[in-house]
Design an enzyme around this catalytic site. Structure first.
Site, PDB file in Angstrom:
ATOM      1  N   HIS A 167       0.815  -1.218   0.000  1.00 15.12           N
ATOM      2  CA  HIS A 167       0.000   0.000   0.000  1.00 15.12           C
ATOM      3  C   HIS A 167       0.852   1.273   0.000  1.00 15.12           C
ATOM      4  O   HIS A 167       0.338   2.358  -0.281  1.00 15.12           O
ATOM      5  CB  HIS A 167      -0.985   0.001   1.177  1.00 15.12           C
ATOM      6  CG  HIS A 167      -0.342   0.144   2.527  1.00 15.12           C
ATOM      7  ND1 HIS A 167      -0.062  -0.932   3.337  1.00 15.12           N
ATOM      8  CD2 HIS A 167       0.062   1.246   3.211  1.00 15.12           C
ATOM      9  CE1 HIS A 167       0.467  -0.504   4.458  1.00 15.12           C
ATOM     10  NE2 HIS A 167       0.566   0.814   4.409  1.00 15.12           N
ATOM     11  N   ASP A 214      -0.246  -7.661   0.786  1.00 14.07           N
ATOM     12  CA  ASP A 214       0.203  -6.294   1.045  1.00 14.07           C
ATOM     13  C   ASP A 214       1.727  -6.205   1.142  1.00 14.07           C
ATOM     14  O   ASP A 214       2.277  -5.643   2.077  1.00 14.07           O
ATOM     15  CB  ASP A 214      -0.430  -5.738   2.325  1.00 14.07           C
ATOM     16  CG  ASP A 214      -0.231  -4.229   2.447  1.00 14.07           C
ATOM     17  OD1 ASP A 214       0.040  -3.573   1.422  1.00 14.07           O
ATOM     18  OD2 ASP A 214      -0.313  -3.717   3.576  1.00 14.07           O
ATOM     19  N   SER A 262       4.891   1.632   7.968  1.00 11.47           N
ATOM     20  CA  SER A 262       4.422   0.512   7.149  1.00 11.47           C
ATOM     21  C   SER A 262       5.529   0.044   6.210  1.00 11.47           C
ATOM     22  O   SER A 262       6.188   0.848   5.563  1.00 11.47           O
ATOM     23  CB  SER A 262       3.209   0.927   6.318  1.00 11.47           C
ATOM     24  OG  SER A 262       2.098   1.165   7.140  1.00 11.47           O
TER      25      SER A 262
END
Length: 255
Positions: free
Chosen positions: A113, A147, A213
């Protein structure tokens, strides 16, 4: 009359002698009792000193173990930070880390993402940076379902953290270190414990803020167990188990 006086004197002397002996015996008994109490106090004091010595030794042992554990965490954090970078795509920013190297190339993992919008625009170039050091890389594979995304940099930029594609699932209660660039603060380390382990996610209470992330989740043995994927709050965050990278990004059967 004289006899009576003499008798009285003798009686008085006898009474005085008796009183003296009684007082002397009473004092001796008091001294004996006090000596016994003193010996009891000395024994209690000696026992207390022994207990204090044992307790002090245990406290010193706990302090040494705590210091050793703290030093181990500090050493581990310093080692992990060397391989963790900020990744800037055309439309977003996050964390990437050197997973393995091959030849002159470094292969970095990040969260999909972080780069998905750039990939949608066919913009595959990214900047890998830490401080003033900058390298240019390219997104070469993505795995939307897990992801995850893979970036190749044509240089060896840091030691790899996952050179051998092994995965040992952490246990609930294990300590984890998370590394990355939350809110742009490069080289940040947070720690917490594992709250839940599933085939597709690892839950932890280690703090994870936007920007972290894609960073690695590392156990106390220094093994990467996951890639940070999402956070629902300060104490509820998730990582993708590192073996999920074997689905589409890496041939884990190959050496």
């Amino acid at each position: 009359m004289r006899i009576a006086v003499v008798a009285l004197l003798v009686a008085a002397l006898g009474g005085g002698a008796w009183a003296y002996r009684h007082e002397r015996d009473q004092r001796r008994e008091d001294v004996t009792r006090l000596e016994s109490q003193l010996r009891s106090v000395e024994l209690n004091l000696s026992s207390a000193r022994r207990q204090n010595s044992v307790l002090a030794a245990r406290v010193r042992g706990v302090n040494r173990r705590e210091l050793k554990a703290r030093l181990a965490r500090t050493t581990l954090a310093a080692r992990v930070r060397k391989s963790v970078f900020t990744v800037t795509a055309s439309l977003d920013e996050g964390t990437a880390w050197v997973a393995w190297v091959r030849g002159r190339n470094s292969y970095l993992l990040t969260a999909n993402h972080v780069v998905v919008l750039s990939v949608a625009r066919h913009e595959y170039g990214v900047r890998i940076h830490e401080g003033k050091r900058v390298w240019h890389g390219r997104i070469i594979k993505t795995d939307e379902g897990n992801d995850l995304a893979l970036i190749r940099v044509p240089h060896r930029i840091a030691p790899p953290l996952w050179q051998r594609p092994v995965y040992t699932p952490p246990l609930v209660g294990d300590e984890l270190l998370l590394a990355g660039s939350p809110l742009g603060y490069e080289g940040s380390i947070t720690s917490g414990v594992v709250g839940r382990v599933a085939f597709d996610e690892i839950q932890t209470d280690a703090a994870a803020y936007p920007g972290i992330s894609g960073g690695p989740a590392v156990d106390a043995e220094g093994q990467v167990v996951g890639v940070i994927s999402s956070g629902e709050g300060e104490n509820l965050n998730f990582a993708v188990p590192i073996n999920r990278a074997c689905t589409r990004l890496r041939r884990c059967g190959a050496k």
